[in-house]
Design an enzyme around this catalytic site. Structure first.
Site, PDB file in Angstrom:
ATOM      1  N   HIS A  25     117.603  80.552   0.586  1.00 65.41           N
ATOM      2  CA  HIS A  25     116.391  79.999   1.181  1.00 65.41           C
ATOM      3  C   HIS A  25     116.658  79.391   2.550  1.00 65.41           C
ATOM      4  O   HIS A  25     115.843  79.527   3.464  1.00 65.41           O
ATOM      5  CB  HIS A  25     115.800  78.943   0.242  1.00 65.41           C
ATOM      6  CG  HIS A  25     114.511  78.358   0.710  1.00 65.41           C
ATOM      7  ND1 HIS A  25     113.327  79.057   0.687  1.00 65.41           N
ATOM      8  CD2 HIS A  25     114.210  77.135   1.219  1.00 65.41           C
ATOM      9  CE1 HIS A  25     112.352  78.299   1.155  1.00 65.41           C
ATOM     10  NE2 HIS A  25     112.867  77.129   1.487  1.00 65.41           N
ATOM     11  N   HIS A  60     105.730  79.373  -0.020  1.00 65.47           N
ATOM     12  CA  HIS A  60     105.914  78.404  -1.105  1.00 65.47           C
ATOM     13  C   HIS A  60     105.646  79.132  -2.411  1.00 65.47           C
ATOM     14  O   HIS A  60     104.732  78.798  -3.161  1.00 65.47           O
ATOM     15  CB  HIS A  60     104.995  77.195  -0.922  1.00 65.47           C
ATOM     16  CG  HIS A  60     105.751  75.911  -0.827  1.00 65.47           C
ATOM     17  ND1 HIS A  60     105.353  74.759  -1.432  1.00 65.47           N
ATOM     18  CD2 HIS A  60     106.925  75.611  -0.215  1.00 65.47           C
ATOM     19  CE1 HIS A  60     106.225  73.787  -1.183  1.00 65.47           C
ATOM     20  NE2 HIS A  60     107.187  74.287  -0.440  1.00 65.47           N
ATOM     21  N   ASN A  61     106.481  80.131  -2.679  1.00 66.64           N
ATOM     22  CA  ASN A  61     106.216  81.068  -3.761  1.00 66.64           C
ATOM     23  C   ASN A  61     106.571  80.514  -5.135  1.00 66.64           C
ATOM     24  O   ASN A  61     105.714  80.412  -6.018  1.00 66.64           O
ATOM     25  CB  ASN A  61     106.980  82.369  -3.502  1.00 66.64           C
ATOM     26  CG  ASN A  61     106.607  83.004  -2.177  1.00 66.64           C
ATOM     27  OD1 ASN A  61     105.526  82.777  -1.645  1.00 66.64           O
ATOM     28  ND2 ASN A  61     107.508  83.800  -1.621  1.00 66.64           N
ATOM     29  N   ARG A 112     103.752  70.280   9.436  1.00 67.17           N
ATOM     30  CA  ARG A 112     104.781  69.394  10.017  1.00 67.17           C
ATOM     31  C   ARG A 112     105.751  70.171  10.903  1.00 67.17           C
ATOM     32  O   ARG A 112     106.272  69.629  11.882  1.00 67.17           O
ATOM     33  CB  ARG A 112     105.527  68.651   8.905  1.00 67.17           C
ATOM     34  CG  ARG A 112     104.673  67.623   8.197  1.00 67.17           C
ATOM     35  CD  ARG A 112     105.503  66.701   7.317  1.00 67.17           C
ATOM     36  NE  ARG A 112     106.299  67.426   6.347  1.00 67.17           N
ATOM     37  CZ  ARG A 112     105.836  67.912   5.198  1.00 67.17           C
ATOM     38  NH1 ARG A 112     104.555  67.741   4.882  1.00 67.17           N
ATOM     39  NH2 ARG A 112     106.623  68.556   4.363  1.00 67.17           N
ATOM     40  N   ASN A 114     110.020  83.674   8.398  1.00 71.06           N
ATOM     41  CA  ASN A 114     110.572  83.097   7.183  1.00 71.06           C
ATOM     42  C   ASN A 114     110.968  84.248   6.266  1.00 71.06           C
ATOM     43  O   ASN A 114     110.348  85.315   6.289  1.00 71.06           O
ATOM     44  CB  ASN A 114     109.508  82.222   6.508  1.00 71.06           C
ATOM     45  CG  ASN A 114     109.961  81.671   5.169  1.00 71.06           C
ATOM     46  OD1 ASN A 114     110.814  80.794   5.107  1.00 71.06           O
ATOM     47  ND2 ASN A 114     109.382  82.176   4.091  1.00 71.06           N
ATOM     48  N   SER A 150     111.828  85.053   2.159  1.00 69.64           N
ATOM     49  CA  SER A 150     111.805  84.580   0.775  1.00 69.64           C
ATOM     50  C   SER A 150     112.271  85.706  -0.125  1.00 69.64           C
ATOM     51  O   SER A 150     111.554  86.689  -0.334  1.00 69.64           O
ATOM     52  CB  SER A 150     110.390  84.126   0.377  1.00 69.64           C
ATOM     53  OG  SER A 150     110.356  83.761  -0.989  1.00 69.64           O
TER      54      SER A 150
END
Length: 724
Positions: A34, A82-83, A103, A523, A525
């Site tokens: 990650h 956010h799996n 953020r 990103n 994942s």
């Protein structure tokens, strides 16, 4: 998940001793898939991330891109997944995904102005899939609405292979209207203070980074719940406004939000990027739970927290601003020229080289199997049944149930709302102060992927994902500026899974290069695998484009022009359309090759944008999911419809339902002008005339289907009907 033996040996060799328990846990999290991208980083060099508009590319919390022709106005782009948390706790998992990407935007000195969510679930008819779907949408809407950031675009897809592992990908655009306000996540100078601002630290989210780097187990919903963070959007809203004041007063030297691996991840990465170190006293961290130990404080992923590098002379003022916004504030340590050191209760828990901690993870060299091309086995489907089934599918049905829960009007920038091909935002900051009556820059925003495409043909499907998002913004008159991606895959240790993942990377990279659109961040994942199997390789792309002004043609017909479709080589007899990856085949079964994509995608997209901006253009809509039949039906309203006749050398099923992207239906008062502009670029086919009767009369191969607006709405209400 303990530190692997090979990694342990590397750490021991570097330190010259056994790591402390805190060091081992920190390496375990920061060297996880990650955080370290151990399986994907060797592939990511395929992306072209450079361009004159790129101010900050990959590697920071978010990318920074200059708007065309503007020296003083930047946007930021970021995307996150956010799996796993959203499977375990759909509401909090999705909500904290929104909080984290916002953020990331703050840490670059930007104000968040728009969100996009791309969501993927198991088969809609399954109760568990609908439970996850409802919880995720509720979490996104709650958090986004509370913080006052509009969710303006996105996508929703259902596919059997997400049953054990849904995907929640969230993108955010931020605005920097003064380059002097931009900051980065690179520590600047030894002697500066590290200041933690925001929520108090608790035990939620412990081990979140390592949890995201392993397959989901059968009992993940109960056993892994402590790894899911719990969000507080009201504190996030205060943090957004406090961050603005800190930037206004020039009090921030660098910043990093606390996400994966918590304070340990944020602070070590901050100083490592600057080639520096830090000395952190964990006793100074403000906490909300009693008796937390040093390791819990270091790795907690409690939300709504920022780590700032602050000049010592400005620390008191930072504390005053935090207090004004009712936020916690702790001076937790110093930037140094030495190692990264963390102490607690008088004991040294961590003493390592920050760069080794952040960049020392070895990359994986994994085997790849090439995906096989599907054979051609088509079902026998009559036109009427095909239209009804595809229009009623949850994948092509209206997503109004979703986006009506989001506040897309807040901040008053949204000129083209959800439900269209792309959102259009008004960037009024590009206007000089004395030209308030004129329009500034329009920013078009599209996000999504189609798992049917990439499951059928990972490489070509990923190319199609990029082209479709580019066509979405072009259909609103904008030309692509930049993109970020969220690359989702299963367990990379399985050669067939890793082969498919490699193909989506290459496909997305190749098409973005053809479109001359830099991929400025993203990103990855992986390990989205469960007892029910791996997910389809899923390359979510969030793409922005720009145009002069905010006006854009709507998706809906006006009833006053003629209808054309541009870019459809099948209708022009130039190509044989493949039905591979289509919603028709997902409904009726069968396999086929994926449709061929155009050879000149960049020129095609630019020409679409030119036509969309023409005064004679009344409506535009891209043709993709569900094919031409769905695109035409979606354009019908109670006040306007069309009489359309489709002919071609292929079958009616192929002509109506193939899903080659890069095609756009145009309603225009000057069809000859459209044909002239596209001459030598792409075929243009006249379909018929728009009417004011609110009915689509669709004729193909001697068969006519009549659909009035009410019938279309009934077919497309699948999601709302099931969840009402």
């Amino acid at each position: 998940m303990p530190l692997a033996d090979s990694d342990h040996e590397l750490v021991v060799a570097e330190l010259g001793r056994e790591p402390t328990p805190a060091e081992a846990a920190l390496f375990e999290n920061l060297w996880s898939e990650h955080c370290a991208y151990r399986s994907s980083r060797p592939l990511l060099s395929a992306f072209d991330s450079e361009g004159e508009q790129v101010v900050v590319g990959p590697g920071d919390d978010a990318a920074v891109v200059a708007l065309p022709g503007e020296e003083d106005t930047y946007i930021t782009l970021g995307i996150e997944s956010h799996n796993h948390p959203s499977y375990v706790d759909p509401f909090d998992g999705a909500a904290t995904g929104v909080g984290g990407i916002v953020r990331d935007t703050l840490s670059m000195g930007a104000y968040p102005i728009a969100l996009a969510d791309s969501l993927y679930f198991g088969a809609f008819e399954r109760e568990h899939s609908r439970y996850l779907f409802e919880g995720v949408v509720e979490g996104i809407s709650h958090y986004g609405n509370c913080i006052g950031v509009p969710t303006v675009t996105g996508s929703v897809a259902f596919h059997d292979d997400y049953e054990g592992n849904p995907l929640v990908n969230v993108a955010c655009i931020g605005l920097i209207d003064d380059p002097e306000r931009m900051v980065t996540a690179e520590a600047q100078e030894p002697g500066n203070k590290l200041v933690l601002v925001g929520n108090a630290t608790g035990r939620d989210g412990l081990g979140g980074a390592s949890f995201a780097s392993e397959d989901l187990s059968e009992d993940a919903e109960t056993e892994d719940r402590p790894a899911v963070q719990v969000g507080d959007p009201y504190t996030e809203k205060l943090l957004i406004e406090a961050n603005e004041q800190l930037l206004d007063e020039g009090l921030i030297e660098s910043a990093r939000d606390l996400g994966a691996a918590g304070l340990g991840g944020a602070s070590s990465e901050l100083v490592a990027k600057g080639g520096l170190g830090a000395r952190i006293d964990l006793d100074e961290v403000h906490q909300r739970e009693p008796n937390m130990n040093g390791l819990e404080i270091l790795l907690s992923e409690s939300q709504e927290r920022m780590c700032y590098e602050v000049d010592p002379a400005n620390v008191d003022r930072v504390a005053e601003i935090a207090d004004r916004y009712d936020l916690g504030c702790s001076v937790i340590g110093d930037v140094t020229e030495e190692k990264y050191v963390c102490t607690y209760d008088g004991e040294t828990l961590v003493e390592v080289d920050a760069e080794f901690l952040g960049e020392g993870a070895p990359m994986n060299d994994l085997a790849m199997d090439e995906p096989t091309e599907p054979a051609r086995e088509l079902p026998d489907v009559d036109t009427k049944s095909g239209v009804e089934a595809v229009l009623s599918s949850p994948n092509t049905a209206s997503k109004r149930w979703v986006y009506r829960q989001y506040d897309h009007e807040v901040q008053t920038r949204t000129e083209r709302r959800p439900g269209d091909d792309a959102a259009v935002l008004a960037i009024r900051e590009t206007l000089p102060e004395d030209t308030a009556d004129e329009a500034g820059t329009g920013l078009a925003f599209s996000s999504g992927a189609d798992p049917n495409w990439t499951d059928t043909a990972p490489y070509e499907g990923a190319r199609a994902v990029a082209l479709e998002n580019a066509t979405n913004v072009a259909a609103k008159g904008a030309t692509p500026l930049a993109a970020v991606n969220c690359l989702n895959g299963g367990n990379p240790e399985k050669p067939d899974v890793y082969g498919g993942f490699g193909d989506i990377v290459d496909g997305l990279a190749d098409m973005c290069s053809d479109l001359e659109t830099p991929v400025v961040g993203g990103n990855v994942s992986l390990y989205n695998d469960s007892p029910s199997g791996p997910i389809p390789p899923t390359p979510t792309l969030a793409l922005v484009g720009t145009k002069a002004g905010y006006d854009a043609p709507p998706l809906s017909l006006s009833g006053e022009g003629e209808l054309l479709v541009v870019g459809d080589g099948a209708l022009a007899g130039e190509t044989t359309p493949g039905l591979g990856g289509s919603e028709l085949l997902s409904q009726f079964g069968g396999t086929d090759a994926f449709p061929a994509l155009p050879d000149n995608p960049g020129e095609l997209v630019e020409t679409v944008a030119e036509v969309a901006d023409a005064d004679s253009t009344l409506a535009t809509h891209d043709v993709s999911h569900g094919g031409l039949a769905v695109a035409l039906a979606e354009m019908v309203t109670e006040e306007a419809g069309a009489t359309v006749e489709i002919t071609g050398e292929a079958s009616a099923t192929e002509l109506l339902f193939h899903e080659q992207p890069g095609r756009v239906v145009v309603e225009t008062t000057d069809p000859a002008a459209v044909e002239e502009v596209f001459d030598g670029v792409a075929p243009v086919t006249r379909l018929g005339a728009a009417t004011t009767e609110g009915t689509l009369s669709l004729s193909v191969e001697g068969m006519t289907v009549h659909l009035d607006a009410e019938t279309v709405a009934d077919y497309r209400a699948t999601i709302a009907d099931a969840l009402s």
